[in-house]
Design a protein around this motif. Structure first.
Motif, PDB file in Angstrom:
ATOM      1  N   PRO A 196     -14.414 -37.511  -8.712  1.00 16.34           N
ATOM      2  CA  PRO A 196     -15.697 -37.018  -9.214  1.00 16.34           C
ATOM      3  C   PRO A 196     -16.122 -35.603  -8.831  1.00 16.34           C
ATOM      4  CG  PRO A 196     -16.039 -38.508  -7.374  1.00 16.34           C
ATOM      5  CD  PRO A 196     -14.564 -38.490  -7.627  1.00 16.34           C
ATOM      6  N   THR A 197     -15.334 -34.867  -8.074  1.00 20.01           N
ATOM      7  CA  THR A 197     -15.792 -33.527  -7.687  1.00 20.01           C
ATOM      8  C   THR A 197     -15.053 -32.454  -8.473  1.00 20.01           C
ATOM      9  OG1 THR A 197     -14.109 -33.115  -6.005  1.00 20.01           O
ATOM     10  CG2 THR A 197     -16.059 -34.363  -5.315  1.00 20.01           C
ATOM     11  N   GLY A 198     -15.588 -31.250  -8.405  1.00 20.30           N
ATOM     12  CA  GLY A 198     -14.931 -30.124  -9.066  1.00 20.30           C
ATOM     13  C   GLY A 198     -13.526 -29.917  -8.529  1.00 20.30           C
ATOM     14  N   ALA A 199     -13.388 -29.987  -7.220  1.00 19.35           N
ATOM     15  CA  ALA A 199     -12.066 -29.769  -6.620  1.00 19.35           C
ATOM     16  C   ALA A 199     -11.068 -30.812  -7.128  1.00 19.35           C
ATOM     17  CB  ALA A 199     -12.173 -29.822  -5.095  1.00 19.35           C
ATOM     18  N   ASN A 200     -11.524 -32.042  -7.348  1.00 22.99           N
ATOM     19  CA  ASN A 200     -10.637 -33.076  -7.910  1.00 22.99           C
ATOM     20  C   ASN A 200     -10.112 -32.648  -9.284  1.00 22.99           C
ATOM     21  OD1 ASN A 200     -12.754 -35.766  -6.698  1.00 22.99           O
ATOM     22  ND2 ASN A 200     -10.888 -34.958  -5.780  1.00 22.99           N
ATOM     23  N   GLY A 257     -12.122 -15.369  -6.716  1.00 23.91           N
ATOM     24  CA  GLY A 257     -12.265 -16.639  -7.446  1.00 23.91           C
ATOM     25  C   GLY A 257     -12.536 -17.783  -6.472  1.00 23.91           C
ATOM     26  N   PHE A 258     -13.268 -18.774  -6.931  1.00 26.90           N
ATOM     27  CA  PHE A 258     -13.530 -19.971  -6.108  1.00 26.90           C
ATOM     28  C   PHE A 258     -13.224 -21.206  -6.939  1.00 26.90           C
ATOM     29  CE2 PHE A 258     -15.866 -23.505  -4.370  1.00 26.90           C
ATOM     30  CZ  PHE A 258     -15.692 -23.366  -3.003  1.00 26.90           C
ATOM     31  N   HIS A 259     -12.383 -22.095  -6.383  1.00 26.45           N
ATOM     32  CA  HIS A 259     -11.985 -23.278  -7.147  1.00 26.45           C
ATOM     33  C   HIS A 259     -12.108 -24.574  -6.353  1.00 26.45           C
ATOM     34  CE1 HIS A 259     -10.649 -20.613 -10.329  1.00 26.45           C
ATOM     35  NE2 HIS A 259     -10.039 -19.880  -9.413  1.00 26.45           N
ATOM     36  N   GLY A 260     -12.734 -24.515  -5.180  1.00 34.35           N
ATOM     37  CA  GLY A 260     -12.894 -25.733  -4.389  1.00 34.35           C
ATOM     38  C   GLY A 260     -12.120 -25.634  -3.085  1.00 34.35           C
ATOM     39  N   VAL A 261     -12.300 -26.640  -2.237  1.00 27.78           N
ATOM     40  CA  VAL A 261     -11.766 -26.527  -0.868  1.00 27.78           C
ATOM     41  C   VAL A 261     -10.731 -27.591  -0.489  1.00 27.78           C
ATOM     42  CG1 VAL A 261     -13.755 -25.245  -0.004  1.00 27.78           C
ATOM     43  CG2 VAL A 261     -13.764 -27.736   0.120  1.00 27.78           C
ATOM     44  N   PHE A 304      -8.806 -18.998 -13.913  1.00 28.77           N
ATOM     45  CA  PHE A 304      -9.950 -18.153 -13.536  1.00 28.77           C
ATOM     46  C   PHE A 304     -11.256 -18.747 -14.053  1.00 28.77           C
ATOM     47  CE2 PHE A 304      -8.351 -16.437 -17.558  1.00 28.77           C
ATOM     48  CZ  PHE A 304      -9.500 -16.313 -18.314  1.00 28.77           C
ATOM     49  N   GLU A 305     -12.356 -18.211 -13.516  1.00 27.97           N
ATOM     50  CA  GLU A 305     -13.705 -18.510 -14.022  1.00 27.97           C
ATOM     51  C   GLU A 305     -14.100 -17.336 -14.911  1.00 27.97           C
ATOM     52  OE1 GLU A 305     -16.070 -19.193 -10.105  1.00 27.97           O
ATOM     53  OE2 GLU A 305     -14.101 -18.403  -9.649  1.00 27.97           O
ATOM     54  N   THR A 306     -14.790 -17.583 -16.009  1.00 29.96           N
ATOM     55  CA  THR A 306     -15.200 -16.451 -16.860  1.00 29.96           C
ATOM     56  C   THR A 306     -16.335 -15.662 -16.205  1.00 29.96           C
ATOM     57  OG1 THR A 306     -16.814 -17.716 -18.061  1.00 29.96           O
ATOM     58  CG2 THR A 306     -14.592 -17.694 -18.981  1.00 29.96           C
ATOM     59  N   GLY A 362     -18.755 -17.616  -9.887  1.00 30.68           N
ATOM     60  CA  GLY A 362     -20.032 -18.027  -9.294  1.00 30.68           C
ATOM     61  C   GLY A 362     -20.112 -17.705  -7.816  1.00 30.68           C
ATOM     62  N   GLU A 363     -19.274 -18.373  -7.035  1.00 29.49           N
ATOM     63  CA  GLU A 363     -19.323 -18.164  -5.582  1.00 29.49           C
ATOM     64  C   GLU A 363     -18.877 -16.748  -5.216  1.00 29.49           C
ATOM     65  OE1 GLU A 363     -20.759 -20.699  -3.689  1.00 29.49           O
ATOM     66  OE2 GLU A 363     -21.056 -21.211  -5.788  1.00 29.49           O
ATOM     67  N   GLY A 364     -18.026 -16.181  -6.059  1.00 32.85           N
ATOM     68  CA  GLY A 364     -17.482 -14.840  -5.777  1.00 32.85           C
ATOM     69  C   GLY A 364     -18.470 -13.709  -6.011  1.00 32.85           C
ATOM     70  N   ILE A 387      -9.118 -22.511 -17.684  1.00 32.91           N
ATOM     71  CA  ILE A 387     -10.444 -21.937 -17.393  1.00 32.91           C
ATOM     72  C   ILE A 387     -11.210 -22.954 -16.568  1.00 32.91           C
ATOM     73  CG2 ILE A 387     -12.646 -21.170 -18.355  1.00 32.91           C
ATOM     74  CD1 ILE A 387     -11.192 -19.537 -20.339  1.00 32.91           C
ATOM     75  N   ASP A 388     -11.611 -22.496 -15.396  1.00 29.86           N
ATOM     76  CA  ASP A 388     -12.405 -23.342 -14.500  1.00 29.86           C
ATOM     77  C   ASP A 388     -13.865 -23.146 -14.885  1.00 29.86           C
ATOM     78  OD1 ASP A 388     -13.833 -24.519 -12.512  1.00 29.86           O
ATOM     79  OD2 ASP A 388     -12.663 -23.688 -10.845  1.00 29.86           O
ATOM     80  N   ASP A 389     -14.395 -24.122 -15.640  1.00 31.30           N
ATOM     81  CA  ASP A 389     -15.753 -24.009 -16.179  1.00 31.30           C
ATOM     82  C   ASP A 389     -16.752 -24.844 -15.378  1.00 31.30           C
ATOM     83  OD1 ASP A 389     -16.468 -22.232 -18.141  1.00 31.30           O
ATOM     84  OD2 ASP A 389     -16.843 -23.758 -19.665  1.00 31.30           O
ATOM     85  N   ILE A 390     -16.378 -25.132 -14.159  1.00 33.17           N
ATOM     86  CA  ILE A 390     -17.175 -26.058 -13.351  1.00 33.17           C
ATOM     87  C   ILE A 390     -18.581 -25.515 -13.068  1.00 33.17           C
ATOM     88  CG2 ILE A 390     -17.290 -26.990 -10.975  1.00 33.17           C
ATOM     89  CD1 ILE A 390     -14.193 -27.517 -11.361  1.00 33.17           C
ATOM     90  N   GLN A 391     -18.674 -24.232 -12.783  1.00 28.19           N
ATOM     91  CA  GLN A 391     -20.007 -23.678 -12.505  1.00 28.19           C
ATOM     92  C   GLN A 391     -20.566 -22.879 -13.685  1.00 28.19           C
ATOM     93  OE1 GLN A 391     -22.495 -21.399  -8.939  1.00 28.19           O
ATOM     94  NE2 GLN A 391     -20.455 -22.041  -8.527  1.00 28.19           N
ATOM     95  N   ALA A 392     -19.689 -22.199 -14.409  1.00 29.18           N
ATOM     96  CA  ALA A 392     -20.168 -21.312 -15.485  1.00 29.18           C
ATOM     97  C   ALA A 392     -20.432 -22.068 -16.786  1.00 29.18           C
ATOM     98  CB  ALA A 392     -19.153 -20.197 -15.732  1.00 29.18           C
ATOM     99  N   ALA A 434     -17.167 -30.198 -14.136  1.00 26.89           N
ATOM    100  CA  ALA A 434     -17.773 -31.090 -13.137  1.00 26.89           C
ATOM    101  C   ALA A 434     -19.272 -30.748 -13.083  1.00 26.89           C
ATOM    102  CB  ALA A 434     -17.101 -30.921 -11.774  1.00 26.89           C
ATOM    103  N   LYS A 435     -19.819 -30.592 -11.897  1.00 29.24           N
ATOM    104  CA  LYS A 435     -21.215 -30.198 -11.690  1.00 29.24           C
ATOM    105  C   LYS A 435     -22.188 -30.809 -12.717  1.00 29.24           C
ATOM    106  CE  LYS A 435     -20.361 -26.056  -8.923  1.00 29.24           C
ATOM    107  NZ  LYS A 435     -20.925 -26.272  -7.603  1.00 29.24           N
ATOM    108  N   SER A 436     -22.587 -30.058 -13.762  1.00 34.43           N
ATOM    109  CA  SER A 436     -23.642 -30.552 -14.666  1.00 34.43           C
ATOM    110  C   SER A 436     -23.131 -31.495 -15.756  1.00 34.43           C
ATOM    111  CB  SER A 436     -24.385 -29.383 -15.319  1.00 34.43           C
ATOM    112  OG  SER A 436     -25.352 -28.873 -14.429  1.00 34.43           O
TER     113      SER A 436
END
Ligand SMILES: Cc1ncc(COP(=O)(O)O)c(C=O)c1O
Length: 432
Positions: free
Chosen positions: A119-123, A147-151, A213-215, A218-220, A246-251, A275-277
């Motif tokens: 259930p998480t973005g990193a997953n 870039g940020f993609h999870g931990v 990449f993220e378009t 966010g964290e960056g 494309i990592d669209d988790i935050q954007a 993920a997220k929203s």
């Protein structure tokens, strides 16, 4: 448990020092105990209201406790609807997939399949990277500066942040880092740097399984990639047999405007992480969208116990029906984004050398130093606003207001930011 006991427990902050791990983070920045949340407002145990410009780090794009999602969920729970379904077929899952297909995939001509991950973005990122490696038979992945993609370890290898990477406790491999759009200044097109490196057989870069990449990072620090850069990187990925992730988790999900952050960029990523929203109500829920030809995991090869959060599927379906059935929400995001930008322009004028970063409702002010940004968000919290920083040095004051925020609350929140910037910059001037 009686309401009284719950309230007493929530105001006893010693329990956190005593029993919660040092890894806790946001609670240090916002040291109060929250007991209720509605729309763009969080209320603490003392009854004080805070405007929420963090929105669960963009997990609450539709605000807290949307009434329609909430009542659909309550109805589902009260009728003994399935809560946890592993990945079994359920009415909630079928209805969610049908709605997603009808409102999101079909109008965009996307034949992607949805893989439910943990259930998480990193997953979702882990699944995306594994899929790309398995589909191509390659191991290297290109990821970008800031870039940020999870931990989790695979996602962390793709994440640039040194502080986060320091927590790995082991070598992070399988990723080649390249400069993100704009990272080498306005005169250097970093997509062409990437092309040069991949075209050169002796660059030392292993042929990549994927480019991720993220378009808008966010964290960056709210660094936007231009549509031209995104299109060119998509083309480079194709030329080199790498999948475009494309990592669209935050954007995504309206934060930058469209449902996907790359809507209108004329690219169709091979894999998209979400993920997220996605659940709409802040419930844990993540997924990977993958083109059928790269949907290569065998049954249960990449599994996980919590891939069937039916509560989240119920609220996610309502979110799609309520906000994405027509262009009303899209247009309202655009309107709010324009207002936000005009207010931030005024705020940025108070900080010499500052500039506005991001896109859509994913905007912030780069005030040049993490120390200054820290003072501003600390002052904001004292004045009743929850807001965070981002960027490699924490130098960006980042606005993540719910996309549904009403005009009055939005204006009041931005007034608080403006006044905090004024107070802090005046104090700095006196100290200097
Ligand atoms: C772009 C992006 N990818 C992945 C993640 C990781 O998501 P999670 O914290 O749910 O694991 C985040 C979290 O902020 C993110 O912004």
């Amino acid at each position: 448990m009686s309401t009284n006991t719950a309230t007493n427990a929530s105001t006893d902050t010693a329990i956190y020092q005593r029993r919660e791990s040092e890894a806790r983070s946001y609670c240090r920045r916002f040291p109060t105990a929250f007991v209720r949340a509605s729309g763009a407002i969080m209320t603490d145990a003392e009854g004080r209201d805070y405007i929420d410009f963090l929105a669960g780090c963009s997990s609450l794009n539709y605000g807290h406790n949307d009434p329609d999602m909430k009542s659909a969920l309550v109805e589902h729970v009260m009728s003994d609807g399935v809560a946890h379904g592993l990945d079994m077929h359920t009415d909630a899952k079928g209805a969610f997939l049908q709605t997603f297909e009808r409102l999101i995939l079909e109008p965009r001509g996307m034949d992607h399949r949805m893989m439910f991950t943990g259930p998480t973005g990193a997953n979702a990122v882990e699944a995306a990277l594994k899929l790309a490696r398995k589909a191509t038979g390659r191991t290297n992945v290109i990821a970008f500066t800031t870039g940020f993609h999870g931990v989790t370890l695979g996602a962390l290898a793709a994440t640039g942040n040194l502080y986060n990477r320091g927590g790995a406790g082991q070598q992070l491999g399988g990723v080649t880092r390249m400069p993100f759009d704009g990272a080498l200044g306005p005169d250097i097109d970093t997509a062409e740097v990437l092309a040069t490196m991949l075209d050169e057989p002796s660059s030392g870069i292993e042929p990549p399984a994927a480019i991720i990449f993220e378009t808008v990072q966010g964290e960056g620090g709210l660094n936007p990639a231009s549509p031209k850069w995104v299109k060119r990187v998509a083309e480079i990925a194709r030329q080199h047999g790498a999948l475009l992730i494309i990592d669209d988790i935050q954007a995504g999900i309206g934060r930058t405007g469209g449902f996907f952050s790359f809507d209108d960029m004329e690219v169709q990523p091979d894999i998209i992480t979400m993920a997220k929203s996605l659940s709409g109500l802040g419930l844990p829920f993540a997924a990977v969208l993958v083109k059928p030809e790269y949907d290569v995991f065998k049954p249960a090869e990449h599994n996980g116990t919590f891939r069937g959060n039916n509560h989240a599927m119920v609220t996610a379906r309502v979110a799609l029906e309520k906000f994405w059935s027509d262009d009303t929400f899209l247009n309202s995001i655009d309107e709010r984004a324009r207002y936000l930008e005009s207010r931030l322009n005024r705020i940025a004028e108070r900080v010499p050398g500052s500039n506005i970063k991001g896109r859509g409702m994913f905007l912030g002010v780069d005030v040049g130093s993490g120390e200054l940004a820290d003072k501003i968000v600390t002052q904001c919290f004292k004045d009743g606003l929850i807001i965070e920083t981002s960027g490699s040095r924490g130098q960006v004051v980042k606005i993540l207001a719910p996309l549904t925020i009403d005009q009055d609350t939005f204006a009041r929140g931005l007034d608080i930011v403006e006044q905090a910037v004024a107070k802090v910059t005046e104090q700095e001037a006196v100290t200097a």
